[in-house]
Scaffold this active site. Structure first.
Site, mmCIF file in Angstrom:
data_model
loop_
_atom_site.group_PDB
_atom_site.id
_atom_site.type_symbol
_atom_site.label_atom_id
_atom_site.label_comp_id
_atom_site.label_asym_id
_atom_site.label_seq_id
_atom_site.Cartn_x
_atom_site.Cartn_y
_atom_site.Cartn_z
ATOM 1 N N ARG A 150 0.853 -1.240 -0.017
ATOM 2 C CA ARG A 150 -0.035 -0.092 -0.042
ATOM 3 C C ARG A 150 0.867 1.287 0.073
ATOM 4 N NH1 ARG A 150 -2.002 -3.612 3.806
ATOM 5 N NH2 ARG A 150 -4.160 -4.449 3.386
ATOM 6 N N LYS A 174 -2.102 -2.654 7.753
ATOM 7 C CA LYS A 174 -3.160 -1.903 8.481
ATOM 8 C C LYS A 174 -3.235 -2.774 9.914
ATOM 9 C CE LYS A 174 -6.278 -0.677 4.674
ATOM 10 N NZ LYS A 174 -7.619 -0.968 4.104
ATOM 11 N N HIS A 252 -2.141 2.796 -6.126
ATOM 12 C CA HIS A 252 -2.859 1.567 -5.684
ATOM 13 C C HIS A 252 -3.008 0.530 -7.162
ATOM 14 C CE1 HIS A 252 -5.072 -0.187 -2.563
ATOM 15 N NE2 HIS A 252 -6.008 -0.692 -3.169
ATOM 16 N N ARG A 255 -0.445 -1.692 -7.352
ATOM 17 C CA ARG A 255 -0.612 -2.985 -6.480
ATOM 18 C C ARG A 255 -1.668 -3.889 -7.049
ATOM 19 N NH1 ARG A 255 -1.306 -4.328 -0.685
ATOM 20 N NH2 ARG A 255 -3.307 -4.799 0.180
ATOM 21 N N HIS A 278 -4.120 -8.921 3.164
ATOM 22 C CA HIS A 278 -5.515 -8.976 2.978
ATOM 23 C C HIS A 278 -5.940 -9.825 4.411
ATOM 24 C CE1 HIS A 278 -6.213 -7.928 -1.344
ATOM 25 N NE2 HIS A 278 -6.048 -6.777 -0.503
ATOM 26 N N TYR A 287 -9.198 -10.345 -7.973
ATOM 27 C CA TYR A 287 -8.219 -10.642 -8.775
ATOM 28 C C TYR A 287 -8.431 -11.754 -9.792
ATOM 29 C CZ TYR A 287 -6.064 -6.922 -6.278
ATOM 30 O OH TYR A 287 -5.584 -5.407 -5.585
#
Length: 308
Positions: A150, A174, A252, A255, A278, A287
């Protein structure tokens, strides 16, 4: 307890219990402030609102044209607030528990072809007024595409993570969760080149009495490192120079390209989930749809009977 106090207590709890990042807390605060303001206009607050009030708010959001994704996010914030309030005894009921949301638009993420990525990487290596700028830009893009980080994770990397010619970087994502991401040979080389130039610049700054930076991509700004916005503007400039539409290029997007290209070349979905950081593999599964769409395009473009 006022609605503002409800929000404050809720944010303090998720910061302490979940280790929520500052950006996450700010997003919750903005959404819940909006809900509180609307309830106030109806002479209502979180403590007294009923299911009909919450549903009325969601109807209002639809009427003013908020997207399905925004409405779903707002309802999620409301549900989490009331679940917290119920568990903490602030309310004896949960007025949002049975409300179903609008769902999210299943839009496929924008991605880039390998040829477009190559052109962006080349543009980055030639962009900048000084050799130092060009080395930094090359490093930013090579590491971003090699790792799928990120943008915040990238620009805020501590310089200590890059010492010793690492084959992998430790990334704090995160919620403060850490993960290891591998570096490609070009990324390792660009990292070594930039680190040498960065350290030389840092040494000159220290000779002038300035403190050494702890970040890989230092800046004179308040944060001490290159901001997300600054990198966003840089990548738009790379796109223009590379002849790639700036509208489809953001940090992004790289990414997304990282994940899509790995999947197209046979990488396991669980491995990609780990690399991207994730929490849920369902997030990574988007994806597979990107790849399916690309395969459909290839068939339509190249199959001899496609025009029949």
């Amino acid at each position: 307890m006022t609605s503002n106090r409800w929000i404050s207590v809720f944010l303090e709890a998720i910061a302490a219990e979940r280790g929520a990042a500052a950006n996450t807390l700010s997003a919750y605060e903005r959404d819940l402030d909006h809900v509180a303001a609307w309830l106030s206009e109806q002479d209502q607050d979180f403590a007294g609102a009923e299911r009909s009030d919450i549903e009325g708010y969601l109807v209002h959001c639809d009427v003013v044209g908020l997207s399905r994704a925004t409405r779903a996010r707002r309802l999620s914030a409301i549900k989490q607030l009331y679940r917290f309030a119920f568990e903490e005894g602030l309310r004896k009921d949960n007025p949002a528990v049975q409300i179903t949301g609008p769902g999210r638009d299943k839009r496929l993420p924008k991605t880039l072809s390998t040829e477009e990525v190559d052109r962006l990487l080349d543009a980055a290596s030639n962009h900048g007024r000084t050799q130092q700028d060009r080395l930094r830009n090359t490093c930013l893009m090579q590491v971003l595409y090699a790792t799928g980080m990120r943008v915040t994770e990238l620009v805020s990397l501590p310089v200590s993570a890059a010492r010793g010619d690492p084959r992998m970087l430790l990334v704090r994502g995160k919620g403060g969760k850490e993960r290891m991401v591998p570096l490609s040979p070009p990324a390792r080389q660009s990292l070594a080149d930039w680190l040498q130039a960065r350290d030389a610049q840092d040494a000159l700054a220290q000779e002038k009495g300035k403190a050494a930076s702890t970040f890989l991509f230092p800046s004179r700004g308040k944060s001490g490192y290159l901001t997300r916005h600054a990198f966003y503007m840089l990548i738009k400039e790379f796109a223009l120079e590379a002849g790639v539409s700036p509208e489809k290029v953001t940090p992004h997007t790289l990414r997304h390209a990282f994940a899509t290209h790995l999947l197209a070349n046979g990488a396991d979905l669980r491995a990609i989930q780990t690399l991207l950081g994730h929490a849920d593999v369902a997030t990574t599964e988007i994806y597979t749809h990107v790849l399916e769409e690309r395969l459909k395009e290839l068939v339509l473009e190249h199959h001899p009977l496609a025009d029949d």
